[in-house]
Design a protein around this motif. Sequence first.
Motif, short mmCIF file in Angstrom:
data_model
loop_
_atom_site.label_atom_id
_atom_site.label_comp_id
_atom_site.label_asym_id
_atom_site.label_seq_id
_atom_site.Cartn_x
_atom_site.Cartn_y
_atom_site.Cartn_z
N ASP A 169 0.82 -1.21 0.00
CA ASP A 169 0.00 0.00 0.00
C ASP A 169 0.86 1.27 0.00
O ASP A 169 0.51 2.26 -0.64
CB ASP A 169 -0.95 0.02 1.20
N LYS A 222 2.41 1.57 -3.50
CA LYS A 222 1.39 1.97 -4.47
C LYS A 222 1.06 3.45 -4.34
O LYS A 222 0.91 4.15 -5.34
CB LYS A 222 0.13 1.12 -4.27
N PHE A 223 0.95 3.95 -3.11
CA PHE A 223 0.66 5.37 -2.92
C PHE A 223 1.73 6.22 -3.58
O PHE A 223 1.42 7.18 -4.30
CB PHE A 223 0.55 5.72 -1.43
N LYS A 274 1.53 5.80 -7.54
CA LYS A 274 0.33 6.19 -8.27
C LYS A 274 -0.36 7.45 -7.77
O LYS A 274 -1.08 8.10 -8.54
CB LYS A 274 -0.68 5.05 -8.26
N ASN A 275 -0.22 7.78 -6.49
CA ASN A 275 -1.03 8.85 -5.94
C ASN A 275 -0.28 10.07 -5.40
O ASN A 275 -0.86 11.15 -5.36
CB ASN A 275 -1.92 8.31 -4.81
N ALA A 276 0.94 9.91 -4.96
CA ALA A 276 1.63 11.02 -4.27
C ALA A 276 1.72 12.27 -5.14
O ALA A 276 1.34 13.36 -4.70
CB ALA A 276 3.01 10.57 -3.81
N LYS A 287 0.03 13.00 -7.85
CA LYS A 287 -1.33 13.45 -8.18
C LYS A 287 -1.93 14.25 -7.03
O LYS A 287 -2.51 15.31 -7.23
CB LYS A 287 -2.20 12.23 -8.50
N HIS A 288 -1.78 13.74 -5.82
CA HIS A 288 -2.33 14.43 -4.65
C HIS A 288 -1.65 15.78 -4.43
O HIS A 288 -2.30 16.74 -4.00
CB HIS A 288 -2.21 13.57 -3.41
N GLN A 315 -3.23 18.21 -6.72
CA GLN A 315 -4.59 18.54 -6.29
C GLN A 315 -4.61 19.36 -4.99
O GLN A 315 -5.68 19.75 -4.53
CB GLN A 315 -5.41 17.27 -6.09
N SER A 335 4.41 15.41 -0.62
CA SER A 335 5.32 14.29 -0.36
C SER A 335 6.77 14.74 -0.60
O SER A 335 7.05 15.49 -1.53
CB SER A 335 5.00 13.11 -1.27
N THR A 387 4.81 11.91 3.70
CA THR A 387 3.74 12.74 3.16
C THR A 387 3.07 13.48 4.30
O THR A 387 2.73 12.88 5.32
CB THR A 387 2.71 11.87 2.40
N ARG A 389 1.99 9.54 5.54
CA ARG A 389 2.80 8.40 5.08
C ARG A 389 4.24 8.58 5.53
O ARG A 389 4.73 9.70 5.59
CB ARG A 389 2.80 8.28 3.55
#
Length: 177
Positions: A26, A29-30, A33-35, A37-38, A41, A46, A67, A99
Amino acid sequence: MAVPQEFVALNATSFDVKAFDCGKPDMNKFLAKNAAKHMGQGLSSSWVLPAEFPKGKERSPIAAYYTLAMGTVAKDDVPTEAGLGSLPGYPVPVAKLARLAVSVDLQNQRYGEKTLIYALRHAAKMTASGAGLPAAALVLDILDADAKGFYDRFEFFHELGGDPMKLFVPMRVVREL
């Protein structure tokens, strides 16, 4: 693996986010794929500790990352031993350590402690009076038993709302680190 001493803001085009492995899918993956992007937004920020840049690679590997985000906690969940005094009846603003992960290659070499202290100091700077967003404390959710064992070594954390998997530290304590 040689590791520089400074964390830098994540830039997914400069760092090999997909190759990072902390042993926790997890968390990997964060980052992959997401750090970024977040960050775009405005949801979180991070920061990464780059590892030595290998010759012939386009992107630098990552030794560790953390993060930070902002949030609130219910007044009734704030531990009395935190010493925050009388709080208003609405949710209390906090910084959140969302994170924290260290590459499997560097675990058990105190990089987790270094990453935690760096993240806490960064949160303190971001929330300093007159210089940033208000936050009475820093909170974090513990991922699993391994992570709980890591955070239990630090005496300044308190349970949040009676949940041993949620931790709280007053920002005044963080600023003393």
